[in-house]
Design an enzyme around this catalytic site. Structure first.
Site, mmCIF file in Angstrom:
data_model
loop_
_atom_site.group_PDB
_atom_site.id
_atom_site.type_symbol
_atom_site.label_atom_id
_atom_site.label_comp_id
_atom_site.label_asym_id
_atom_site.label_seq_id
_atom_site.Cartn_x
_atom_site.Cartn_y
_atom_site.Cartn_z
ATOM 1 N N ASP A 30 -2.723 -25.960 6.784
ATOM 2 C CA ASP A 30 -2.334 -26.515 5.485
ATOM 3 C C ASP A 30 -3.431 -27.480 5.026
ATOM 4 O OD1 ASP A 30 0.683 -26.929 3.939
ATOM 5 O OD2 ASP A 30 -0.939 -28.325 3.472
ATOM 6 N N ASN A 86 10.545 -24.107 2.322
ATOM 7 C CA ASN A 86 11.138 -24.658 1.111
ATOM 8 C C ASN A 86 11.356 -23.495 0.153
ATOM 9 O OD1 ASN A 86 10.859 -27.326 2.116
ATOM 10 N ND2 ASN A 86 8.717 -27.375 1.455
ATOM 11 N N GLY A 92 11.388 -28.302 -3.009
ATOM 12 C CA GLY A 92 9.997 -28.702 -2.784
ATOM 13 C C GLY A 92 9.009 -27.553 -2.730
ATOM 14 N N GLN A 93 9.449 -26.336 -3.062
ATOM 15 C CA GLN A 93 8.497 -25.211 -3.036
ATOM 16 C C GLN A 93 7.509 -25.342 -4.188
ATOM 17 O OE1 GLN A 93 10.181 -21.229 -3.145
ATOM 18 N NE2 GLN A 93 8.177 -20.288 -2.741
ATOM 19 N N SER A 94 6.220 -25.399 -3.851
ATOM 20 C CA SER A 94 5.192 -25.536 -4.884
ATOM 21 C C SER A 94 4.315 -24.289 -5.010
ATOM 22 C CB SER A 94 4.312 -26.763 -4.595
ATOM 23 O OG SER A 94 3.652 -26.618 -3.356
ATOM 24 N N HIS A 99 6.410 -18.870 2.519
ATOM 25 C CA HIS A 99 5.619 -19.454 3.612
ATOM 26 C C HIS A 99 6.503 -20.324 4.470
ATOM 27 C CE1 HIS A 99 5.327 -22.008 0.015
ATOM 28 N NE2 HIS A 99 5.295 -23.057 0.832
ATOM 29 N N HIS A 101 6.281 -23.531 7.101
ATOM 30 C CA HIS A 101 5.461 -24.631 7.610
ATOM 31 C C HIS A 101 5.757 -24.774 9.098
ATOM 32 C CE1 HIS A 101 4.681 -26.531 3.546
ATOM 33 N NE2 HIS A 101 5.781 -25.866 3.260
#
Ligand code: AMP
Length: 113
Positions: A30, A86, A92-94, A99, A101
Site C-alpha cells: 500500500d 472496505n 471507507g472504500q476509496s 481489495h 488490506h
C-alpha cells in the site's frame, strides 16, 4: 477497466512494489501504509467491491483468501495479521476495485475505527 488505478497496476502502467502474483491475484505494498506491513491483495478481474461480487466470483474470492494467507507467510506475518475490505464509500472504500488490506507488525485494536 481503463480508468481504474488497480487495473493499471495489474497491467504495469502504474508501478507498485509487488509481493506476490499468480494468474488470478496480485499482492502489492500500500502506498500509504497504516501498519509496518500493509499489503493490498486484489483480483486481476475488475470487481468493484465485495458487495458487487456474485456467485460467478466464488472461485476468485477463495483464491483471494489463499493469496492473502500466502502473502502473510511470505512476509513472516502469518502469526498475527488482519485482513479487511472496505465495501462502499461509507465504509471507507476509496478505490472501486475489490481489495483486501493485510495489516501486520503492530498491535491491531478491536473494534477498528
Ligand atoms: P480503500 O480506502 O479501502 O479503498 O483502500 C485503498 C488503498 O489503496 C489505500 O490504502 C491507498 O493508500 C491505496 N492506494 C491507492 N493508490 C495506490 C497505489 N498507486 N499504489 C498502492 N496503493 C495505493
Amino acid at each position: 477497466m481503463s480508468d481504474c488505478i488497480f487495473c493499471k497496476i495489474i497491467s504495469g502502467e502504474i508501478k507498485a512494489k509487488i509481493i506476490r502474483e499468480d494468474s488470478f491475484t496480485l499482492s502489492f505494498l500500500d502506498l500509504n501504509p497504516q501498519a509496518p506491513t500493509h499489503v493490498l491483495i486484489i483480483p486481476k478481474k475488475h470487481i468493484v467491491s465485495l458487495a458487487s461480487a456474485d456467485e460467478g466470483d466464488m472461485e476468485i474470492l477463495g483464491r483471494l483468501q489463499l493469496a492473502a494467507a500466502e502473502t502473510a507467510r511470505l512476509l513472516k506475518a502469518e502469526k498475527a495479521f488482519r485482513l479487511v475490505t472496505n465495501s462502499g464509500k461509507g465504509a471507507g472504500q476509496s478505490v472501486d476495485h475489490l481489495h483486501y488490506h493485510l495489516l501486520a507488525g503492530r498491535k491491531l485494536l478491536w473494534p477498528p475505527g
